[in-house]
Design a protein around this motif. Structure first.
Motif, mmCIF file in Angstrom:
data_model
loop_
_atom_site.group_PDB
_atom_site.id
_atom_site.type_symbol
_atom_site.label_atom_id
_atom_site.label_comp_id
_atom_site.label_asym_id
_atom_site.label_seq_id
_atom_site.Cartn_x
_atom_site.Cartn_y
_atom_site.Cartn_z
ATOM 1 N N HIS A 241 7.545 -43.528 -9.650
ATOM 2 C CA HIS A 241 8.497 -42.527 -9.132
ATOM 3 C C HIS A 241 7.718 -41.264 -8.764
ATOM 4 O O HIS A 241 7.691 -40.284 -9.508
ATOM 5 N N LYS A 242 7.078 -41.315 -7.612
ATOM 6 C CA LYS A 242 6.238 -40.214 -7.129
ATOM 7 C C LYS A 242 6.548 -39.963 -5.663
ATOM 8 O O LYS A 242 6.694 -40.905 -4.877
ATOM 9 N N THR A 243 6.668 -38.695 -5.285
ATOM 10 C CA THR A 243 6.926 -38.330 -3.890
ATOM 11 C C THR A 243 5.637 -37.877 -3.212
ATOM 12 O O THR A 243 4.712 -37.410 -3.873
ATOM 13 N N SER A 244 5.606 -37.994 -1.910
ATOM 14 C CA SER A 244 4.445 -37.563 -1.137
ATOM 15 C C SER A 244 4.443 -36.048 -0.967
ATOM 16 O O SER A 244 5.478 -35.397 -1.085
ATOM 17 N N LYS A 245 3.264 -35.526 -0.687
ATOM 18 C CA LYS A 245 3.153 -34.092 -0.415
ATOM 19 C C LYS A 245 3.396 -33.873 1.077
ATOM 20 O O LYS A 245 2.562 -34.219 1.912
ATOM 21 N N GLN A 246 4.553 -33.325 1.409
ATOM 22 C CA GLN A 246 4.921 -33.120 2.810
ATOM 23 C C GLN A 246 4.903 -31.635 3.155
ATOM 24 O O GLN A 246 5.404 -30.806 2.385
ATOM 25 N N ASN A 247 4.322 -31.321 4.327
ATOM 26 C CA ASN A 247 4.241 -29.911 4.711
ATOM 27 C C ASN A 247 5.604 -29.392 5.177
ATOM 28 O O ASN A 247 6.563 -30.158 5.333
ATOM 29 N N ASP A 248 5.670 -28.079 5.431
ATOM 30 C CA ASP A 248 6.952 -27.444 5.760
ATOM 31 C C ASP A 248 7.566 -28.001 7.036
ATOM 32 O O ASP A 248 8.791 -28.166 7.131
ATOM 33 N N ASP A 249 6.716 -28.315 8.042
ATOM 34 C CA ASP A 249 7.245 -28.856 9.301
ATOM 35 C C ASP A 249 7.907 -30.215 9.089
ATOM 36 O O ASP A 249 8.966 -30.507 9.656
ATOM 37 N N VAL A 250 7.272 -31.076 8.285
ATOM 38 C CA VAL A 250 7.831 -32.403 8.022
ATOM 39 C C VAL A 250 9.150 -32.273 7.269
ATOM 40 O O VAL A 250 10.142 -32.942 7.597
ATOM 41 N N ILE A 251 9.170 -31.408 6.262
ATOM 42 C CA ILE A 251 10.409 -31.214 5.491
ATOM 43 C C ILE A 251 11.530 -30.702 6.382
ATOM 44 O O ILE A 251 12.669 -31.174 6.312
ATOM 45 N N GLN A 252 11.195 -29.746 7.270
ATOM 46 C CA GLN A 252 12.219 -29.207 8.177
ATOM 47 C C GLN A 252 12.698 -30.278 9.155
ATOM 48 O O GLN A 252 13.900 -30.367 9.458
ATOM 49 N N ARG A 253 11.767 -31.102 9.653
ATOM 50 C CA ARG A 253 12.144 -32.179 10.573
ATOM 51 C C ARG A 253 13.101 -33.158 9.889
ATOM 52 O O ARG A 253 14.141 -33.531 10.444
ATOM 53 N N LEU A 254 12.749 -33.561 8.684
ATOM 54 C CA LEU A 254 13.595 -34.501 7.950
ATOM 55 C C LEU A 254 14.949 -33.886 7.614
ATOM 56 O O LEU A 254 15.969 -34.589 7.610
ATOM 57 N N ASP A 255 14.952 -32.585 7.365
ATOM 58 C CA ASP A 255 16.211 -31.910 7.050
ATOM 59 C C ASP A 255 17.147 -31.906 8.261
ATOM 60 O O ASP A 255 18.361 -32.128 8.125
ATOM 61 N N VAL A 256 16.589 -31.685 9.452
ATOM 62 C CA VAL A 256 17.396 -31.709 10.679
ATOM 63 C C VAL A 256 17.983 -33.108 10.885
ATOM 64 O O VAL A 256 19.175 -33.265 11.174
ATOM 65 N N ILE A 257 17.138 -34.130 10.751
ATOM 66 C CA ILE A 257 17.602 -35.515 10.941
ATOM 67 C C ILE A 257 18.655 -35.873 9.900
ATOM 68 O O ILE A 257 19.676 -36.503 10.208
ATOM 69 N N LEU A 258 18.431 -35.444 8.652
ATOM 70 C CA LEU A 258 19.378 -35.726 7.574
ATOM 71 C C LEU A 258 20.735 -35.099 7.866
ATOM 72 O O LEU A 258 21.786 -35.746 7.702
ATOM 73 N N ASN A 259 20.741 -33.855 8.321
ATOM 74 C CA ASN A 259 22.008 -33.169 8.609
ATOM 75 C C ASN A 259 22.722 -33.757 9.827
ATOM 76 O O ASN A 259 23.958 -33.811 9.863
ATOM 77 N N GLU A 260 21.946 -34.211 10.815
ATOM 78 C CA GLU A 260 22.540 -34.842 11.988
ATOM 79 C C GLU A 260 23.032 -36.253 11.651
ATOM 80 O O GLU A 260 23.968 -36.760 12.275
ATOM 81 N N GLY A 261 22.361 -36.895 10.695
ATOM 82 C CA GLY A 261 22.751 -38.234 10.272
ATOM 83 C C GLY A 261 22.155 -39.356 11.089
ATOM 84 O O GLY A 261 22.327 -40.526 10.755
#
Length: 369
Positions: A241-261
């Protein structure tokens, strides 16, 4: 120097030995005889004889099915196909019906994974033509049921023990709907209010652990060297149970996709923000449904509540592995290393879901007992 010389000699010998084995294969010898006839250039009056000789020699290398195919032609010309089929049915030790598609979510797995199955049965046994579902369509295990209790990890973290998850505080207005998804079930996913456990509870408790009274505690090692050293075994209640180290751009990109669905619907917004990606696809998990087919690339999936990829343990939950299954070695790898390394994500993604395998095995046992 000696080591490199020995390796070179070994490679040279191995290549020559492989060439020798290839040269004495039946197919190779037959091809050489055919080439020899072609070089002789026999007259047209001998064409039929040459073809008969080559065909007669090839028969020695025929598989059973190739022999059957040739015999079928003789039976067809003699109008004896029915008799031939009967003889053939008595010759085979087993029968196989047409292949069928098994869907993992029908067997208590929170994943829509389809696999084509062939089941061979002995002639004196009932022919198995399918594996009945263990759960109804509206009772299938959801992604939320499988993962909600593991949702206590952030970016670039590793956890070795379970922690409480406050669903009400985390999801606020939607918590009631999500909590209603949790159901007491039997091992194979069938709802069972009185004596059942939730999918997450089964994963922690273990669906088969009772069979192994003397089993050791699960442990993790990075390589074969650590496996030999028992003192280096990392034993803990929770592994992988370990997560990858993701930079701010990747986190923001995933957040946009997550909110759009949906990744494709979010592409224009990502472009406006300068966050577009060359990645072919992202799959946003739906908490009230089943996941798509779990593959070997972790960042193909976005967690239903957090802008991150899944951990190995979360992907294993979607495959229906108990938490006692520990996936050893590296988490992931890339490039040429894929040729000789099998990382954790690959071990999970290429596996047959245990609950699906269990359903197949139970159906076979039912018909041979």
């Amino acid at each position: 120097m000696k080591k490199h010389f020995a390796i070179s000699i070994t490679i040279f010998f191995a290549d020559n030995f492989n060439d020798f084995l290839t040269s004495i294969e039946s197919e190779t010898i037959i091809d050489k005889i055919n080439d020899a006839f072609n070089k002789l250039k026999p007259g047209i009056e001998y064409k039929n004889e040459v073809e008969e000789i080559i065909k007669s020699i090839r028969i020695y290398d025929y598989t059973f099915d190739e022999c059957v195919d040739d015999l079928k032609e003789f039976a067809k010309k003699a109008d004896k196909e029915m008799e031939f089929d009967y003889i053939l049915s008595q010759t085979r030790l087993y029968n196989i019906d047409e292949p069928f598609v098994a869907l993992a979510s029908n067997y208590g797995v929170p994943q829509n994974r389809e696999r084509v199955l062939f089941i061979g049965c002995r002639k004196d046994q009932k022919l198995i033509k399918g594996v009945p579902a263990t759960v109804k369509e509206n009772e299938k295990v959801t992604v939320f049921e499988a993962l909600y209790d593991l949702d206590f990890i952030d970016n670039d973290e590793v956890k070795y023990d379970y922690e409480p998850v406050d669903v009400v505080a985390k999801f606020n207005g939607s918590s009631e709907r999500l909590l209603s998804l949790l159901k007491k079930r039997t091992i194979d996913g069938n709802p069972e209010t009185e004596n059942g456990f939730t999918y997450a509870e089964w994963s922690k408790k273990g669906r088969l652990n009772g069979r192994f009274i003397n089993a050791k505690h699960p442990f993790y090692v990075r390589d074969h060297e650590e496996l030999e050293l028992s003192l280096s075994h990392l034993a803990a209640p929770l592994h992988n149970h370990k997560t990858s180290k993701q930079n701010d751009d990747v986190i923001q990109r995933l957040d946009v996709i997550l909110n759009e669905g949906d990744y494709h619907q979010s592409k224009s917004k990502l472009k406006d923000l300068g966050l577009e990606s060359d990645k072919r696809n992202y799959n946003v998990l739906k908490p009230d449904g089943q996941s798509p087919t779990v593959m070997t690339i972790a960042d193909d999936y976005i967690h239903y509540a957090n802008p991150r990829a899944l951990t190995v343990r979360e992907m294993a939950r979607l495959q229906s592995f108990d938490d006692s299954f520990v996936f050893q070695g590296k988490r992931s790898t890339g490039g040429n290393k894929r040729k000789y390394e099998v990382p954790q994500y690959t071990l999970v993604g290429n596996a047959v879901p245990p609950l699906m395998a269990r359903a197949v095995a139970m159906e076979i046992l039912k018909n041979i007992s």
